[in-house]
Write a protein that holds these residues in place. Structure first.
Motif, PDB file in Angstrom:
ATOM      1  N   HIS A   1      57.877  63.585  57.498  1.00  0.00           N
ATOM      2  CA  HIS A   1      56.845  62.564  57.310  1.00  0.00           C
ATOM      3  C   HIS A   1      56.430  61.860  58.608  1.00  0.00           C
ATOM      4  O   HIS A   1      55.284  61.378  58.703  1.00  0.00           O
ATOM      5  CB  HIS A   1      57.325  61.513  56.292  1.00  0.00           C
ATOM      6  N   VAL A   2      57.324  61.778  59.570  1.00  0.00           N
ATOM      7  CA  VAL A   2      57.008  61.068  60.810  1.00  0.00           C
ATOM      8  C   VAL A   2      55.761  61.641  61.506  1.00  0.00           C
ATOM      9  O   VAL A   2      54.867  60.884  61.939  1.00  0.00           O
ATOM     10  CB  VAL A   2      58.219  61.044  61.770  1.00  0.00           C
ATOM     11  N   PRO A   3      55.626  62.984  61.657  1.00  0.00           N
ATOM     12  CA  PRO A   3      54.395  63.506  62.296  1.00  0.00           C
ATOM     13  C   PRO A   3      53.130  63.117  61.541  1.00  0.00           C
ATOM     14  O   PRO A   3      52.078  62.823  62.150  1.00  0.00           O
ATOM     15  CB  PRO A   3      54.618  65.019  62.265  1.00  0.00           C
ATOM     16  N   VAL A   4      53.182  63.107  60.202  1.00  0.00           N
ATOM     17  CA  VAL A   4      52.020  62.734  59.390  1.00  0.00           C
ATOM     18  C   VAL A   4      51.683  61.261  59.593  1.00  0.00           C
ATOM     19  O   VAL A   4      50.516  60.877  59.766  1.00  0.00           O
ATOM     20  CB  VAL A   4      52.289  63.029  57.905  1.00  0.00           C
ATOM     21  N   TRP A   5      52.723  60.424  59.568  1.00  0.00           N
ATOM     22  CA  TRP A   5      52.506  58.994  59.743  1.00  0.00           C
ATOM     23  C   TRP A   5      52.023  58.667  61.144  1.00  0.00           C
ATOM     24  O   TRP A   5      51.214  57.765  61.341  1.00  0.00           O
ATOM     25  CB  TRP A   5      53.801  58.236  59.455  1.00  0.00           C
TER      26      TRP A   5
ATOM     27  N   GLN B   1      45.451  54.301  59.589  1.00  0.00           N
ATOM     28  CA  GLN B   1      44.889  54.520  58.260  1.00  0.00           C
ATOM     29  C   GLN B   1      45.857  54.196  57.130  1.00  0.00           C
ATOM     30  O   GLN B   1      45.448  53.872  56.011  1.00  0.00           O
ATOM     31  CB  GLN B   1      44.407  55.971  58.117  1.00  0.00           C
ATOM     32  N   ILE B   2      47.176  54.316  57.378  1.00  0.00           N
ATOM     33  CA  ILE B   2      48.153  54.038  56.306  1.00  0.00           C
ATOM     34  C   ILE B   2      48.817  52.680  56.488  1.00  0.00           C
ATOM     35  O   ILE B   2      49.745  52.325  55.755  1.00  0.00           O
ATOM     36  CB  ILE B   2      49.222  55.159  56.236  1.00  0.00           C
ATOM     37  N   GLY B   3      48.367  51.908  57.468  1.00  0.00           N
ATOM     38  CA  GLY B   3      48.855  50.544  57.631  1.00  0.00           C
ATOM     39  C   GLY B   3      50.090  50.387  58.481  1.00  0.00           C
ATOM     40  O   GLY B   3      50.736  49.334  58.463  1.00  0.00           O
ATOM     41  N   LEU B   4      50.481  51.399  59.205  1.00  0.00           N
ATOM     42  CA  LEU B   4      51.652  51.314  60.064  1.00  0.00           C
ATOM     43  C   LEU B   4      51.217  51.162  61.511  1.00  0.00           C
ATOM     44  O   LEU B   4      50.207  51.725  61.937  1.00  0.00           O
ATOM     45  CB  LEU B   4      52.516  52.570  59.929  1.00  0.00           C
ATOM     46  N   SER B   5      52.022  50.438  62.265  1.00  0.00           N
ATOM     47  CA  SER B   5      51.764  50.344  63.696  1.00  0.00           C
ATOM     48  C   SER B   5      52.414  51.525  64.381  1.00  0.00           C
ATOM     49  O   SER B   5      53.346  52.146  63.847  1.00  0.00           O
ATOM     50  CB  SER B   5      52.331  49.032  64.260  1.00  0.00           C
ATOM     51  N   VAL B   6      51.929  51.814  65.599  1.00  0.00           N
ATOM     52  CA  VAL B   6      52.513  52.898  66.357  1.00  0.00           C
ATOM     53  C   VAL B   6      53.967  52.599  66.661  1.00  0.00           C
ATOM     54  O   VAL B   6      54.833  53.484  66.614  1.00  0.00           O
ATOM     55  CB  VAL B   6      51.721  53.116  67.676  1.00  0.00           C
ATOM     56  N   ALA B   7      54.286  51.342  66.893  1.00  0.00           N
ATOM     57  CA  ALA B   7      55.665  50.939  67.186  1.00  0.00           C
ATOM     58  C   ALA B   7      56.582  51.176  65.988  1.00  0.00           C
ATOM     59  O   ALA B   7      57.740  51.606  66.126  1.00  0.00           O
ATOM     60  CB  ALA B   7      55.706  49.474  67.600  1.00  0.00           C
ATOM     61  N   ALA B   8      56.080  50.916  64.782  1.00  0.00           N
ATOM     62  CA  ALA B   8      56.873  51.115  63.570  1.00  0.00           C
ATOM     63  C   ALA B   8      57.177  52.597  63.364  1.00  0.00           C
ATOM     64  O   ALA B   8      58.316  52.990  63.025  1.00  0.00           O
ATOM     65  CB  ALA B   8      56.153  50.554  62.363  1.00  0.00           C
ATOM     66  N   VAL B   9      56.151  53.432  63.586  1.00  0.00           N
ATOM     67  CA  VAL B   9      56.366  54.867  63.414  1.00  0.00           C
ATOM     68  C   VAL B   9      57.346  55.384  64.467  1.00  0.00           C
ATOM     69  O   VAL B   9      58.215  56.224  64.174  1.00  0.00           O
ATOM     70  CB  VAL B   9      55.026  55.629  63.514  1.00  0.00           C
ATOM     71  N   THR B  10      57.230  54.856  65.689  1.00  0.00           N
ATOM     72  CA  THR B  10      58.142  55.258  66.767  1.00  0.00           C
ATOM     73  C   THR B  10      59.576  54.866  66.436  1.00  0.00           C
ATOM     74  O   THR B  10      60.529  55.645  66.670  1.00  0.00           O
ATOM     75  CB  THR B  10      57.720  54.611  68.097  1.00  0.00           C
ATOM     76  N   ALA B  11      59.763  53.687  65.880  1.00  0.00           N
ATOM     77  CA  ALA B  11      61.108  53.232  65.503  1.00  0.00           C
ATOM     78  C   ALA B  11      61.702  54.143  64.427  1.00  0.00           C
ATOM     79  O   ALA B  11      62.890  54.492  64.468  1.00  0.00           O
ATOM     80  CB  ALA B  11      61.048  51.783  65.016  1.00  0.00           C
TER      81      ALA B  11
END
Length: 238
Positions: free
Chosen positions: A19-23, A29-39
């Motif tokens: 899921h991480v690559p998709v997010w 678009q899905i409401g996540l920050s780049v920092a959140a996805v990186t974490a």
């Protein structure tokens, strides 16, 4: 939602890895920050590394356990050979002090096996040739034997008529006209006797078309008598 994440650790790692690559591609678009996805990505990679390290340690533990077992087995074999040599030396020199010096116990003398137990629960049958078969119950006959003594009606003493390695005996020496016979069965192992049976008394008499056998087991101490009766049309041997 927590229920979306698989409960099994390895499946949870695979879930986030997929899921991480998709997010990451659609974070805004899905409401996540780049920092959140990186974490999330960093935490997933750390979990994967932890799993791989755990597998390496697990395999190393298995290998170490097997190696340890092999070393102990080798020690036992070599040490056992040494103890066997010590025992052989003590035996060949007839010197029990060797065991004390080596600080190992001296082998115990073998315990002789017990003789067969007292024969009980007799069963009497007539054979087609006119003899009788006496069978009984008891334990410990393996490696031992039973002696059979008999006293015919009118005789004053018992006489040994044979031995058997099983729990039955065929008396084919009764002659025509014999009215009764008493038997005592006793087990032996070598020269060691077991407890002799109670006296088994058998009466022969004509009744109806053939002979009737009444077998009485007399226990003098208990003062009891057990009687069994069998009727057959065979004749006693001449």
């Amino acid at each position: 939602m927590a229920s979306v994440i698989p409960s099994k650790p390895l499946e949870a790692i695979a879930f986030f890895e997929s899921h991480v690559p998709v997010w990451n591609a659609s974070a805004v678009q899905i409401g996540l920050s780049v920092a959140a996805v990186t974490a999330i990505d960093n935490a997933t990679k750390a979990a994967r590394t932890g799993y791989e390290n755990q597998q390496v340690a697990k395999n190393a533990s298995k290998s170490a356990t097997q190696a340890y077992g092999n070393l102990v087995s080798t020690m036992r074999d070599i040490g056992g050979d040494g103890i066997a040599t010590i025992k052989a030396f003590a035996d060949s020199t007839n010197n029990p002090a060797v065991y004390t010096l080596a600080q190992i116990p001296e082998p115990a003398a073998p315990t002789p096996a017990a003789p067969p137990t007292q024969p009980t629960n007799f069963k009497v049958e007539l054979t087609s040739e006119g003899g009788i078969v006496i069978s009984w119950k008891g334990t410990g006959s393996g490696g031992g034997y039973y002696s059979v003594k008999r006293k015919l009606a009118g005789e004053s003493a018992f006489t040994l008529i044979g031995n058997t390695g099983s729990k039955s005996f065929v008396d084919a020496t009764l002659t025509q006209g014999t009215t009764g016979a008493s038997y005592i069965i006793q087990g032996f192992r070598g020269q060691t006797p077991g407890k002799a049976s109670d006296q088994l008394t058998i009466q022969f008499g004509v009744a109806g078309p053939g002979f009737t056998v009444s077998a009485n087991t007399e226990n003098a101490q208990a003062g009891s008598t057990t009687t069994t009766t069998e009727r057959t049309s065979v004749k006693m041997a001449a």
